[in-house]
Write an enzyme that holds these catalytic residues in place. Structure first.
Site, mmCIF file in Angstrom:
data_model
loop_
_atom_site.group_PDB
_atom_site.id
_atom_site.type_symbol
_atom_site.label_atom_id
_atom_site.label_comp_id
_atom_site.label_asym_id
_atom_site.label_seq_id
_atom_site.Cartn_x
_atom_site.Cartn_y
_atom_site.Cartn_z
ATOM 1 C CB CYS A 265 -0.946 -0.026 1.183
ATOM 2 S SG CYS A 265 -2.095 -1.395 1.077
HETATM 3 C C1 UDX Z 1 -0.877 0.269 5.704
HETATM 4 C C2 UDX Z 1 -1.775 1.215 6.491
HETATM 5 O O1 UDX Z 1 -1.349 1.238 7.857
HETATM 6 C C3 UDX Z 1 -3.232 0.748 6.411
HETATM 7 O O2 UDX Z 1 -4.063 1.654 7.095
HETATM 8 C C4 UDX Z 1 -3.639 0.654 4.932
HETATM 9 O O3 UDX Z 1 -4.970 0.192 4.801
HETATM 10 C C5 UDX Z 1 -2.709 -0.274 4.197
HETATM 11 O O4 UDX Z 1 -1.333 0.168 4.343
HETATM 12 P P1 UDX Z 1 0.249 -2.066 6.032
HETATM 13 O O5 UDX Z 1 1.041 -1.652 4.835
HETATM 14 O O6 UDX Z 1 -0.395 -3.398 6.024
HETATM 15 O O7 UDX Z 1 -0.938 -0.972 6.323
HETATM 16 O O8 UDX Z 1 1.234 -2.065 7.292
HETATM 17 P P2 UDX Z 1 1.730 -0.936 8.291
HETATM 18 O O9 UDX Z 1 1.662 -1.516 9.641
HETATM 19 O O10 UDX Z 1 1.094 0.339 8.044
HETATM 20 O O11 UDX Z 1 3.321 -0.814 7.921
HETATM 21 C C6 UDX Z 1 3.667 -0.383 6.640
HETATM 22 C C7 UDX Z 1 5.199 -0.301 6.592
HETATM 23 O O12 UDX Z 1 5.655 0.810 7.383
HETATM 24 C C8 UDX Z 1 5.935 -1.528 7.111
HETATM 25 O O13 UDX Z 1 7.037 -1.809 6.264
HETATM 26 C C9 UDX Z 1 6.421 -1.099 8.488
HETATM 27 O O14 UDX Z 1 7.619 -1.769 8.883
HETATM 28 C C10 UDX Z 1 6.688 0.379 8.270
HETATM 29 N N1 UDX Z 1 6.595 1.207 9.466
HETATM 30 C C11 UDX Z 1 5.416 1.313 10.129
HETATM 31 C C12 UDX Z 1 7.726 1.928 9.869
HETATM 32 O O15 UDX Z 1 8.790 1.818 9.265
HETATM 33 N N2 UDX Z 1 7.627 2.739 10.960
HETATM 34 C C13 UDX Z 1 6.462 2.868 11.668
HETATM 35 O O16 UDX Z 1 6.447 3.611 12.654
HETATM 36 C C14 UDX Z 1 5.320 2.124 11.238
#
Ligand code: UDX
Length: 438
Positions: A265
């Site tokens: 996403c």
């Molecule tokens: C995301 C959105 O959170 C969600 O609302 C949307 O519907 C789809 O995309 P997702 O991609 O499944 O969800 O996972 P998420 O937990 O958001 O993490 C996305 C990425 O960001 C991961 O690679 C995670 O490691 C990274 N991340 C997340 C960070 O590097 N730092 C953070 O503080 C949070």
């Protein structure tokens, strides 16, 4: 209770259908891939999602089943959710081919049914997609929006690894509608979910989804850019983020500096907004920079390892965590890929371990030795990088690193709990964003 059709058995379609079934609705899912249909009807999800298998066992087949027959599924339902994928195209735009095809076949099914039916787009689509491409695809069957069918846009905000919980307890339900009837009939399905409802038009609902994901990605790249500054001035970016988060305008979530954001996403959605801006001859300096930081952050992790190790040429380096984050087997846009590519480019021998995603990663990047445990990954390794937030990496111990040839640990997600224990064992612990004043 309602009779719902869900088109697309990806993680959004499966979770959405299962939660609607759990709420007491009758759900039939449609997909063009027989394996997905068979898996669902066997009560199995073809994705790794905590809590989903239990949920499916409760509702399949009584209230949730799947078929490949769109006409029959639409005839047996009053409202259809389009949950098909909208992946990136090579130039960063959005591939709407699945949405186009499903809109057309859905329109034909509604025409065949001959009764009013509501169509709800849940796929992530750029502003202006639902009221043109989807509406046009449906009306190609000779039916008219507002008369023969209603049209709404209801974005999902599910996170992989916590999708079931996010669907059960959303922060808000956003419903954009072609008309009030479309909004009302969609909102009725969510009665009982105690969160704010946002009722708006189709394009605003589409943009809320992109703006939400792009802002979260921006928070992450902000933390990642600050992580390098903090390293350089000898402070801990995590302490800085804890400090700024107490401002109720900022809050702490999505400010964890790490190896960057992956997943199906954030990268796709930010690229799509940049592509949309460019197509409109508008500048997208900030969102382009969010992507730039995300491209360079994994390389910074490798730099940290090289700084501690000297040259990486000929060194055996372990990547702990190959999925794009913990608690998933999904490797789409995982930051482990640029890490592995950069290590190879610098001459390292790369070994990878992930509790769930190893085979998926190997299929994408064959030039890596995949092993089945932390122990195997670290044995004789000259260094390691933690890339995904799995609990077993949080518990990394002196015993774990004792088998390393050189005990150099780059904590790319700042999750190791016993840093003192590692350091007391003689390991060199390097946390992303953790500077130290010599
Ligand atoms: C995301 C959105 O959170 C969600 O609302 C949307 O519907 C789809 O995309 P997702 O991609 O499944 O969800 O996972 P998420 O937990 O958001 O993490 C996305 C990425 O960001 C991961 O690679 C995670 O490691 C990274 N991340 C997340 C960070 O590097 N730092 C953070 O503080 C949070």
């Amino acid at each position: 209770m309602a009779r719902i059709c869900v088109v697309g058995l990806g993680y959004v379609g499966v979770v959405t259908g299962a939660i609607f079934a759990e709420m007491g609705h009758h759900v039939v899912a449609v997909d063009v891939i027989p394996e997905k249909v068979d898996a669902l009807n066997a009560g199995e999800s073809s994705i790794y999602e905590p809590g989903l298998d239990e949920l499916l066992k409760d509702c399949v087949p009584a209230r949730f089943n799947a078929s490949m027959d769109m006409v029959a599924a639409v005839a047996d339902s009053d409202i259809t959710f389009l949950c098909v994928g909208t992946p990136s195209t090579t130039d960063g735009g959005q591939d709407t081919s699945y949405l186009e095809a499903s809109s057309k076949s859905l329109g034909e099914a509604i025409a065949a049914k001959g009764e009013y039916h509501v169509v709800v787009v849940k796929s992530t689509v750029l502003p202006g997609t639902t009221d043109t491409l989807v509406k046009g695809g449906l009306e190609a069957a000779g039916i008219t929006c507002g008369e023969d069918f209603g049209l709404a846009m209801n974005p999902e905000f599910l996170r992989e690894g916590s999708a079931v919980q996010d669907a059960r307890e959303p922060d808000r339900v956003v419903i954009g509608g072609f008309d009030q009837r479309s909004i009302d009939e969609t909102a009725e399905l969510y009665v009982g979910i105690g969160c704010p409802f946002v009722e708006t038009d189709l394009r605003t609902a589409e943009m809320i989804k992109y703006a939400s994901n792009s802002f979260l990605a921006t928070k992450i790249s902000f933390a990642n850019e600050l992580s390098r500054l903090c390293e350089a001035v000898g402070i801990d970016v995590y302490e800085v983020m804890d400090g700024i988060a107490l401002d109720n305008r900022i809050k702490r979530s999505f400010l964890n500096a790490g190896m960057g954001f992956g997943g199906s996403c954030f990268p796709k959605d930010v690229r799509a907004l940049v592509s949309l801006a460019n197509s409109l001859n508008l500048d997208s300096a900030l969102l382009s920079a969010v992507l730039d930081v995300n491209r360079s952050q994994p390389l910074h992790g490798v730099d940290l390892l090289e700084a501690a190790n000297g040259t990486l040429a000929g060194k055996r380096i372990a990547i702990l965590g190959l999925a794009f984050k913990g608690n998933t087997d999904d490797v789409r846009e995982t930051r482990a890929l640029p890490v592995a590519e950069e290590l190879k480019k610098r001459g390292a021998v790369v070994v990878g371990y992930d509790p769930e995603a190893a085979e998926n990663f190997k299929a994408m990047f064959p030039d890596i030795e995949i092993v089945g445990s932390i122990h195997e990954a670290l044995t004789c390794a000259n260094g390691c990088i933690i890339q995904a937030e799995w609990d077993e990496f949080r518990e990394l111990s002196a015993d774990d690193v004792d088998v390393m040839a050189d005990k150099v640990v780059v904590d790319g997600r700042r999750i190791v709990e016993d840093v003192d224990g590692l350091e007391e064992s003689g390991a060199i612990y390097i946390g992303i964003g953790l500077g130290s004043i010599e």
